[in-house]
Design an enzyme around this catalytic site. Sequence first.
Site, PDB file in Angstrom:
ATOM      1  N   ASP A  67       1.120  -1.052   0.263  1.00 35.25           N
ATOM      2  CA  ASP A  67      -0.196  -0.402   0.313  1.00 35.25           C
ATOM      3  C   ASP A  67       0.921   1.305   0.550  1.00 35.25           C
ATOM      4  O   ASP A  67       1.925   1.453   0.505  1.00 35.25           O
ATOM      5  CB  ASP A  67      -0.671  -0.023   1.059  1.00 35.25           C
ATOM      6  CG  ASP A  67      -0.162  -0.517   2.254  1.00 35.25           C
ATOM      7  OD1 ASP A  67       0.401  -0.735   2.515  1.00 35.25           O
ATOM      8  OD2 ASP A  67      -1.532  -0.873   2.967  1.00 35.25           O
ATOM      9  N   ASP A 136      -7.325  -2.394  14.558  1.00 36.52           N
ATOM     10  CA  ASP A 136      -8.401  -3.151  14.331  1.00 36.52           C
ATOM     11  C   ASP A 136      -9.527  -4.030  13.053  1.00 36.52           C
ATOM     12  O   ASP A 136     -10.694  -4.462  12.614  1.00 36.52           O
ATOM     13  CB  ASP A 136      -9.259  -1.967  13.204  1.00 36.52           C
ATOM     14  CG  ASP A 136      -8.997  -1.234  12.149  1.00 36.52           C
ATOM     15  OD1 ASP A 136      -7.928  -2.118  11.591  1.00 36.52           O
ATOM     16  OD2 ASP A 136      -8.978  -0.333  11.476  1.00 36.52           O
ATOM     17  N   HIS A 138      -7.244  -4.554  10.479  1.00 32.29           N
ATOM     18  CA  HIS A 138      -7.060  -4.635   8.877  1.00 32.29           C
ATOM     19  C   HIS A 138      -5.742  -5.313   8.314  1.00 32.29           C
ATOM     20  O   HIS A 138      -4.791  -5.398   9.063  1.00 32.29           O
ATOM     21  CB  HIS A 138      -7.202  -3.165   7.919  1.00 32.29           C
ATOM     22  CG  HIS A 138      -5.937  -2.249   8.833  1.00 32.29           C
ATOM     23  ND1 HIS A 138      -5.757  -0.655   9.419  1.00 32.29           N
ATOM     24  CD2 HIS A 138      -4.202  -2.458   8.955  1.00 32.29           C
ATOM     25  CE1 HIS A 138      -4.547  -0.462   9.568  1.00 32.29           C
ATOM     26  NE2 HIS A 138      -3.700  -1.756   9.246  1.00 32.29           N
ATOM     27  N   GLU A 143      -9.501  -2.032   5.678  1.00 27.83           N
ATOM     28  CA  GLU A 143     -10.253  -1.736   6.669  1.00 27.83           C
ATOM     29  C   GLU A 143     -11.575  -2.806   6.569  1.00 27.83           C
ATOM     30  O   GLU A 143     -11.800  -3.398   5.465  1.00 27.83           O
ATOM     31  CB  GLU A 143     -10.468  -0.609   6.807  1.00 27.83           C
ATOM     32  CG  GLU A 143      -9.402   0.527   6.303  1.00 27.83           C
ATOM     33  CD  GLU A 143      -8.229   1.038   7.954  1.00 27.83           C
ATOM     34  OE1 GLU A 143      -8.300  -0.049   8.580  1.00 27.83           O
ATOM     35  OE2 GLU A 143      -8.297   1.902   8.297  1.00 27.83           O
TER      36      GLU A 143
HETATM   37  P1  PGA Z   1       2.012  -1.980  13.347  1.00 28.80           P
HETATM   38  O1  PGA Z   1       0.668  -1.682  11.653  1.00 28.80           O
HETATM   39  O2  PGA Z   1       2.421  -2.818  12.430  1.00 28.80           O
HETATM   40  O3  PGA Z   1       2.824  -0.218  12.668  1.00 28.80           O
HETATM   41  O4  PGA Z   1       1.333  -1.631  14.230  1.00 28.80           O
HETATM   42  C1  PGA Z   1       0.138  -2.465  11.690  1.00 28.80           C
HETATM   43  C2  PGA Z   1      -0.423  -2.548  10.332  1.00 28.80           C
HETATM   44  O5  PGA Z   1      -1.352  -1.136  10.167  1.00 28.80           O
HETATM   45  O6  PGA Z   1      -0.564  -3.077   9.324  1.00 28.80           O
END
Ligand code: PGA
Length: 261
Positions: A67, A136, A138, A143
Amino acid sequence: MEVIIKQDAEAASLLGAKLVASVIRKNPSSVLGLATGSTPLKLYKNLIEFHKKEGLDFSSCTTFNLDEYVGLSPDHPSSYHYFMNENLFRHINVPQKQVHIPDGQTQDVPLHCLEYETKMRQAGGVDLQILGIGTDGHIGFNEPSSSLSSRTRIKTLTEKTLTDNASFFKSGETMPHHVLTMGIGTIMEAKSCLLLAFGEKKADIVAQMVEGPITSMVPASALQWHRSATVIVDEAASTKLKRLEYYRWVYQSKPEWQRFE
Ligand code: PGA
């Protein structure tokens, strides 16, 4: 889904890096799906070390990142182009022409996303997709409520993700609300997936992903349907798993030929 519990993020990242290295050694032309965020940082450090000390060779690898933020230029310090260059690419020998990251500044989002998918297909598909998980649920930036068959497209971030990722931006700086992300359907086509999750704040969502229902409300739960998904967590992220002792036992009993340690 295989769940592996390691003592801490260091040990989990080292094991993850060994898995990535074993894929590359078996097939030097591997196509790697790459992730950003704080989670894969230690894994990338290990890969850099394997490259420098053991000659792990990325010269024939192709990479596709999950992404990118809409509107950020590749040299913006919070962009994922910048993140990947700083934390991996400039330390290893993957040729620039074999690196792919969605272009957050594209003038034609649908066309760019379609072309991204085409390039992935032309490269033979992703062999190993590295993933983190948002609090959350994702994966990529899919999301909750994302279609489980979604493809690369534009998404709007949740308030939760904006808060979680605020530390990657300077204070007072406006964070993009939009991103381009591979879809869940795209991720599910990778031949294998490796998801890492560390820390107490991921414990709830890890349990939902592994042991809850498959639901678009927890996009990572789609991995229950994946034929080859490995989840490596540290002790802190494992505490809410009901079958924790079973996962430990499975790993201890793993036949020698299946091990990559
Ligand atoms: P993080 O984010 O590695 O900063 O905890 C994980 C994600 O959003 O996939």
